[in-house]
Design a protein around this motif. Sequence first.
Motif, PDB file in Angstrom:
ATOM      1  N   GLY A 193       0.791  -1.232   0.000  1.00  0.00           N
ATOM      2  CA  GLY A 193       0.000   0.000   0.000  1.00  0.00           C
ATOM      3  C   GLY A 193       0.817   1.272   0.000  1.00  0.00           C
ATOM      4  O   GLY A 193       0.341   2.327  -0.432  1.00  0.00           O
ATOM      5  N   GLY A 194       2.062   1.192   0.478  1.00  0.00           N
ATOM      6  CA  GLY A 194       2.902   2.387   0.473  1.00  0.00           C
ATOM      7  C   GLY A 194       3.232   2.879  -0.924  1.00  0.00           C
ATOM      8  O   GLY A 194       3.679   4.016  -1.106  1.00  0.00           O
ATOM      9  N   GLN A 195       3.003   2.042  -1.924  1.00  0.00           N
ATOM     10  CA  GLN A 195       3.284   2.425  -3.311  1.00  0.00           C
ATOM     11  C   GLN A 195       2.055   2.932  -4.047  1.00  0.00           C
ATOM     12  O   GLN A 195       2.144   3.317  -5.212  1.00  0.00           O
ATOM     13  N   TRP A 196       0.895   2.916  -3.388  1.00  0.00           N
ATOM     14  CA  TRP A 196      -0.304   3.412  -4.043  1.00  0.00           C
ATOM     15  C   TRP A 196      -0.194   4.924  -4.252  1.00  0.00           C
ATOM     16  O   TRP A 196       0.244   5.664  -3.379  1.00  0.00           O
ATOM     17  N   GLY A 197      -0.640   5.361  -5.418  1.00  0.00           N
ATOM     18  CA  GLY A 197      -0.487   6.762  -5.791  1.00  0.00           C
ATOM     19  C   GLY A 197      -1.636   7.650  -5.338  1.00  0.00           C
ATOM     20  O   GLY A 197      -2.507   7.237  -4.562  1.00  0.00           O
ATOM     21  N   PRO A 198      -1.663   8.882  -5.853  1.00  0.00           N
ATOM     22  CA  PRO A 198      -2.688   9.853  -5.441  1.00  0.00           C
ATOM     23  C   PRO A 198      -4.107   9.380  -5.711  1.00  0.00           C
ATOM     24  O   PRO A 198      -5.033   9.781  -4.999  1.00  0.00           O
ATOM     25  N   GLY A 199      -4.310   8.546  -6.743  1.00  0.00           N
ATOM     26  CA  GLY A 199      -5.652   8.081  -7.052  1.00  0.00           C
ATOM     27  C   GLY A 199      -6.238   7.168  -5.986  1.00  0.00           C
ATOM     28  O   GLY A 199      -7.449   6.897  -6.005  1.00  0.00           O
ATOM     29  N   ARG A 200      -5.374   6.706  -5.066  1.00  0.00           N
ATOM     30  CA  ARG A 200      -5.873   5.833  -4.002  1.00  0.00           C
ATOM     31  C   ARG A 200      -5.474   6.354  -2.618  1.00  0.00           C
ATOM     32  O   ARG A 200      -5.480   5.616  -1.645  1.00  0.00           O
ATOM     33  N   THR A 201      -5.151   7.660  -2.551  1.00  0.00           N
ATOM     34  CA  THR A 201      -4.696   8.249  -1.294  1.00  0.00           C
ATOM     35  C   THR A 201      -5.758   9.189  -0.736  1.00  0.00           C
ATOM     36  O   THR A 201      -6.310  10.023  -1.446  1.00  0.00           O
ATOM     37  N   VAL A 202      -6.036   9.037   0.566  1.00  0.00           N
ATOM     38  CA  VAL A 202      -6.974   9.898   1.290  1.00  0.00           C
ATOM     39  C   VAL A 202      -6.264  10.390   2.542  1.00  0.00           C
ATOM     40  O   VAL A 202      -5.665   9.597   3.286  1.00  0.00           O
ATOM     41  N   ARG A 203      -6.328  11.693   2.749  1.00  0.00           N
ATOM     42  CA  ARG A 203      -5.667  12.250   3.918  1.00  0.00           C
ATOM     43  C   ARG A 203      -6.444  11.946   5.197  1.00  0.00           C
ATOM     44  O   ARG A 203      -7.684  12.000   5.208  1.00  0.00           O
ATOM     45  N   ALA A 204      -5.708  11.614   6.275  1.00  0.00           N
ATOM     46  CA  ALA A 204      -6.339  11.348   7.564  1.00  0.00           C
ATOM     47  C   ALA A 204      -7.113  12.560   8.058  1.00  0.00           C
ATOM     48  O   ALA A 204      -8.138  12.417   8.744  1.00  0.00           O
ATOM     49  N   ALA A 205      -6.657  13.763   7.682  1.00  0.00           N
ATOM     50  CA  ALA A 205      -7.340  14.989   8.120  1.00  0.00           C
ATOM     51  C   ALA A 205      -8.773  15.035   7.613  1.00  0.00           C
ATOM     52  O   ALA A 205      -9.677  15.521   8.309  1.00  0.00           O
ATOM     53  N   LEU A 206      -8.998  14.512   6.389  1.00  0.00           N
ATOM     54  CA  LEU A 206     -10.362  14.503   5.856  1.00  0.00           C
ATOM     55  C   LEU A 206     -11.234  13.530   6.639  1.00  0.00           C
ATOM     56  O   LEU A 206     -12.398  13.844   6.965  1.00  0.00           O
ATOM     57  N   ILE A 207     -10.702  12.361   6.948  1.00  0.00           N
ATOM     58  CA  ILE A 207     -11.477  11.388   7.718  1.00  0.00           C
ATOM     59  C   ILE A 207     -11.837  11.954   9.078  1.00  0.00           C
ATOM     60  O   ILE A 207     -12.983  11.836   9.552  1.00  0.00           O
ATOM     61  N   MET A 208     -10.897  12.638   9.713  1.00  0.00           N
ATOM     62  CA  MET A 208     -11.163  13.259  11.008  1.00  0.00           C
ATOM     63  C   MET A 208     -12.255  14.317  10.883  1.00  0.00           C
ATOM     64  O   MET A 208     -13.175  14.383  11.712  1.00  0.00           O
ATOM     65  N   ALA A 209     -12.162  15.120   9.831  1.00  0.00           N
ATOM     66  CA  ALA A 209     -13.144  16.189   9.656  1.00  0.00           C
ATOM     67  C   ALA A 209     -14.548  15.625   9.472  1.00  0.00           C
ATOM     68  O   ALA A 209     -15.522  16.129  10.056  1.00  0.00           O
ATOM     69  N   LEU A 210     -14.683  14.592   8.663  1.00  0.00           N
ATOM     70  CA  LEU A 210     -15.998  14.009   8.425  1.00  0.00           C
ATOM     71  C   LEU A 210     -16.565  13.389   9.703  1.00  0.00           C
ATOM     72  O   LEU A 210     -17.750  13.567  10.027  1.00  0.00           O
ATOM     73  N   LEU A 211     -15.758  12.656  10.430  1.00  0.00           N
ATOM     74  CA  LEU A 211     -16.238  12.018  11.647  1.00  0.00           C
ATOM     75  C   LEU A 211     -16.633  13.025  12.714  1.00  0.00           C
ATOM     76  O   LEU A 211     -17.469  12.742  13.577  1.00  0.00           O
ATOM     77  N   LEU A 212     -16.046  14.210  12.641  1.00  0.00           N
ATOM     78  CA  LEU A 212     -16.349  15.251  13.623  1.00  0.00           C
ATOM     79  C   LEU A 212     -17.397  16.242  13.127  1.00  0.00           C
ATOM     80  O   LEU A 212     -17.565  17.312  13.701  1.00  0.00           O
TER      81      LEU A 212
END
Length: 518
Positions: free
Chosen positions: A39-58
């Motif tokens: 997974g460390g080689q997955w590019g931008p098309g499969r990358t989601v920032r943790a900040a977005l997940i935090m924002a949605l959950l909050l």
Amino acid sequence: MLSYDELTSPERELWDAFPEGRRVDLRTGVPEDDRVAEGGQWGPGRTVRAALIMALLLGANTTQPGAVACLRLAGARISGRLNLAGARISHALWLADCWFEESVDLLGASTQTLVITGSRVPGIEANSARVEGNLDLRRSFVESLDSSPFNHRSTALALSDARVTGGVLLSGAEISAPGGWAVAAGGLVMEGGFFCNGGFVARGEVRLLGAQLPGGLFMRGARLEGPDARGVALALDNAVASTINLSDGFTANGTVRLRGARISDDLTFAGAVLNGPPDGHGPTLAAVRMQAVDFDLTLARPPSGPVDLRGAQVSYLHDNEHSWPDVVELDGFGYGSIKMAEAGERPGTVVQRDSVARRVAWIRRSPGYNPQPYEQLASCYRKAGHDDDARRVLLAKQRHRRRTLPAAARAWGHLLDATVGYGYRPWLAGVWLLALTLLGTLSFGARTPHPVGQGAGAPFQPLVYTLDLLIPIGGLGQRTAWYWPDAGLQWLAYLLITFGWVLTTAVIAGVTRTLQKN
């Protein structure tokens, strides 16, 4: 806070799907490309920032009326640290086959059901967290945190003092903290079960000290690797559980410790392998003061090190030919009954009477002499109606005790053993009485004694005279009526009187034990 214009294509897709609880799946469907380990080689098309997940959950995106918001994401690389420490999260989180750059921090958080399955996570910190629902980490690979504010050891999954209203699901997961704590869950309080079944692997100690597990702990087929050469693989000190199932190929390379644990139903090791610490030092199973109703120790092969059951209390003990190592600590171990599973037989076969010698050998695997294990086993046989076997156990106790006595006491013990079996073999006393009766009859019949007084008296009868000497109670009129001028025969009479007291007392004691069960 991130604006919608700053989001990447997969992040916008997740943003739009969140209010309706729709799943966003970034997997390609090609097995080689979807391996989480890569997974460390997955590019931008499969990358989601943790900040977005935090924002949605909050609460960053307004919930759509008529729908249940839920964050559902699969096959993503999550960049940055998912830091939700102290947060109050009202939405469920469902992540599958994801690769995390950094650890997940849920310290003191309150959240709904949390699902991170088939993923790779560099540590989860959830000390003092509250999960309203399940904590599901099935098939995930969780590595150790670099540091923890609660302990000096590296920890992969930290759940100390956490509360989970559902279950903790770790089946098929691999939790790795070599040299540290794979799972640190001291004081964990749950309402559901703790499941670590087939395929679960822990590298490092699994600590559940004082955990409250009313739904039980299930580790069927799990493999635990202790943190070091003398390490503990599983620690359940003072834990309270309805059942603990460590069976069906469960393997522990390190000590399994249940000091003071209380199990209201079953504790089973059926088919388990207990290898103990790799260096051979320390117990394989340490269950001092453990309490359980049904204790099944029918192992797949003998433990590699000592088993310590001092002070443990169980109602039913199940064992087989593989249950016991060379050293077993049994002082204070109490049980209501023993059931033996012979080779080729299923567990539950009631122990047979011809197994007394094997049970005594089992007790003698305990270092030193302790009377309690013998008394406990004898009590078990008496309750089953096998009084003869109980006496055999108590006789073995006296013989073991004799080894600890001074030389003179040991000599006296050997005499008691040979003549009366310490009172547990009344038939042996009877044999001696018959032999002495025959000896006295023949010896006294060869000569005629002198009467004690003048006048008519009962004629001399060698058999009656001998019985009068051997029977200490009452009298047959012969012993007081005749005496021997021959010193040798007079000393024989004294000897018969002495043996009469000892042997008759032994016979009476034996008959009393037969008529009145202890």
